[in-house]
Design a protein around this motif. Structure first.
Motif, short mmCIF file in Angstrom:
data_model
loop_
_atom_site.label_atom_id
_atom_site.label_comp_id
_atom_site.label_asym_id
_atom_site.label_seq_id
_atom_site.Cartn_x
_atom_site.Cartn_y
_atom_site.Cartn_z
N LYS A 42 -18.81 -13.11 52.41
CA LYS A 42 -19.59 -13.45 51.22
C LYS A 42 -21.02 -12.92 51.26
O LYS A 42 -21.59 -12.61 50.23
CB LYS A 42 -19.60 -14.97 51.05
CG LYS A 42 -20.03 -15.46 49.68
CD LYS A 42 -19.77 -16.95 49.55
CE LYS A 42 -20.11 -17.46 48.15
NZ LYS A 42 -19.84 -18.91 48.03
N PHE A 43 -21.61 -12.84 52.47
CA PHE A 43 -22.98 -12.34 52.57
C PHE A 43 -23.11 -11.40 53.75
O PHE A 43 -22.27 -11.38 54.65
CB PHE A 43 -23.98 -13.50 52.70
CG PHE A 43 -23.97 -14.19 54.04
CD1 PHE A 43 -24.89 -13.86 55.02
CD2 PHE A 43 -23.05 -15.19 54.31
CE1 PHE A 43 -24.88 -14.50 56.26
CE2 PHE A 43 -23.03 -15.84 55.54
CZ PHE A 43 -23.95 -15.49 56.51
N LEU A 44 -24.16 -10.60 53.73
CA LEU A 44 -24.46 -9.67 54.81
C LEU A 44 -25.49 -10.27 55.75
O LEU A 44 -26.48 -10.87 55.29
CB LEU A 44 -24.99 -8.35 54.24
CG LEU A 44 -24.02 -7.52 53.40
CD1 LEU A 44 -24.78 -6.35 52.76
CD2 LEU A 44 -22.87 -7.00 54.24
N LEU A 45 -25.28 -10.09 57.05
CA LEU A 45 -26.19 -10.59 58.06
C LEU A 45 -26.51 -9.47 59.04
O LEU A 45 -25.60 -8.83 59.57
CB LEU A 45 -25.61 -11.78 58.80
CG LEU A 45 -26.50 -12.37 59.90
CD1 LEU A 45 -26.49 -13.89 59.83
CD2 LEU A 45 -26.05 -11.91 61.28
N GLU A 46 -27.79 -9.21 59.24
CA GLU A 46 -28.22 -8.19 60.20
C GLU A 46 -28.79 -8.85 61.45
O GLU A 46 -29.62 -9.76 61.36
CB GLU A 46 -29.30 -7.29 59.58
CG GLU A 46 -29.82 -6.24 60.57
CD GLU A 46 -30.92 -5.36 60.01
OE1 GLU A 46 -31.54 -4.62 60.79
OE2 GLU A 46 -31.16 -5.43 58.78
N ILE A 47 -28.32 -8.40 62.61
CA ILE A 47 -28.92 -8.82 63.87
C ILE A 47 -29.90 -7.73 64.29
O ILE A 47 -29.50 -6.61 64.58
CB ILE A 47 -27.86 -9.02 64.97
CG1 ILE A 47 -26.80 -10.03 64.53
CG2 ILE A 47 -28.52 -9.48 66.27
CD1 ILE A 47 -25.64 -10.14 65.50
N ASN A 48 -31.18 -8.06 64.29
CA ASN A 48 -32.22 -7.07 64.58
C ASN A 48 -32.79 -7.33 65.97
O ASN A 48 -33.44 -8.35 66.20
CB ASN A 48 -33.32 -7.16 63.53
CG ASN A 48 -34.28 -5.99 63.60
OD1 ASN A 48 -34.46 -5.39 64.65
ND2 ASN A 48 -34.91 -5.66 62.47
N PRO A 49 -32.58 -6.41 66.93
CA PRO A 49 -33.05 -6.62 68.30
C PRO A 49 -34.49 -6.18 68.55
O PRO A 49 -34.98 -6.32 69.68
CB PRO A 49 -32.08 -5.77 69.12
CG PRO A 49 -31.77 -4.61 68.21
CD PRO A 49 -31.77 -5.19 66.81
#
Length: 232
Positions: A42-49
């Motif tokens: 349903k939604f986009l999630l970014e893991i930013n290191p």
């Protein structure tokens, strides 16, 4: 004005651990690196290191000129690489990214991951009126609730709505902002799946259940992003 795309950003000190966390929750990996993107359907999630990354909401649009001008009248807007950074009155960071995502990602339109039905971001606000003003500048419009009820929901045409909560309304831990999931009375098997997956539970909530049953839980990813997984 062009269409806005929303991506929830979380941060991490260990990208591998964060990727494993979301895979345990049955999020689908869309892009493994630069950016690392997941979806629940349903939604986009970014893991930013990146060391300077912070939990927040990324909004993509080709032109932010009018929005930035309006925001500058009520708060500080900071220029960053590829766009602007601003925060609401509660410190919730919003990244106004110029242009569009480099790739168009097709998602199902319904939540398929373990936490259940995604219902947007929840924000606990001390100054509700100023918080509402801020999010309205970003194109959010009221859909439900009222200050008198203690919460107000807003949408802006993206997959990420925002619910603004008055202080002292929520009798549980509050990660600000937090992802909210409402599961319509089907939360008990979801809680069991979370436990089976080995996901630590930050708080087991019984206050809404007359029989003292744990029917709501809160979890937290490795970067500090909280999930409110509720039986409503």
């Amino acid at each position: 004005m062009s269409k806005i795309t929303a991506v929830i950003q979380t941060c991490t000190g260990d990208l591998s651990a964060s990727k494993t966390y979301y895979q345990k929750l049955d999020f689908e990996l869309l892009s493994g690196d630069k950016p690392t993107l997941f979806t629940d359907g349903k939604f986009l999630l970014e893991i930013n290191p990146e060391n300077t990354a912070r939990i927040g909401l990324k909004l993509y649009q080709t032109d932010w000129k009018e929005t930035v001008a309006a925001l500058n009248k009520v708060t500080q807007v900071v220029a960053i690489e590829g766009g602007h950074l601003v925060s609401d009155p509660n410190g919730v960071k919003v990244y106004l990214m110029d242009g569009e995502l480099e790739q168009v990602y097709t998602i199902a339109g319904e939540s398929k991951a373990v936490p259940g039905n995604f219902a947007g971001l929840s924000i606990e606000a001390v100054d509700v009126e100023k918080t509402i003003q801020f999010w309205k500048i970003l194109g959010y419009k009221k859909t439900m609730g009222s200050i008198e009820q203690g919460w107000i929901a807003f949408e802006n045409g993206t997959s990420v709505g925002v619910s603004i909560m008055k202080p002292m309304v929520c009798p549980h831990l509050f990660f600000n902002p937090g992802l909210t999931f409402f599961n319509g009375g089907k939360n008990l098997p979801i809680i069991e799946k979370i436990k089976t997956a080995g996901i630590p539970i930050a708080e087991e909530i019984t206050v809404f259940n007359k029989e003292g049953i744990v029917d709501n839980v809160i979890i937290c990813d490795p970067g500090g992003l909280g999930f409110f997984i509720f039986n409503d």
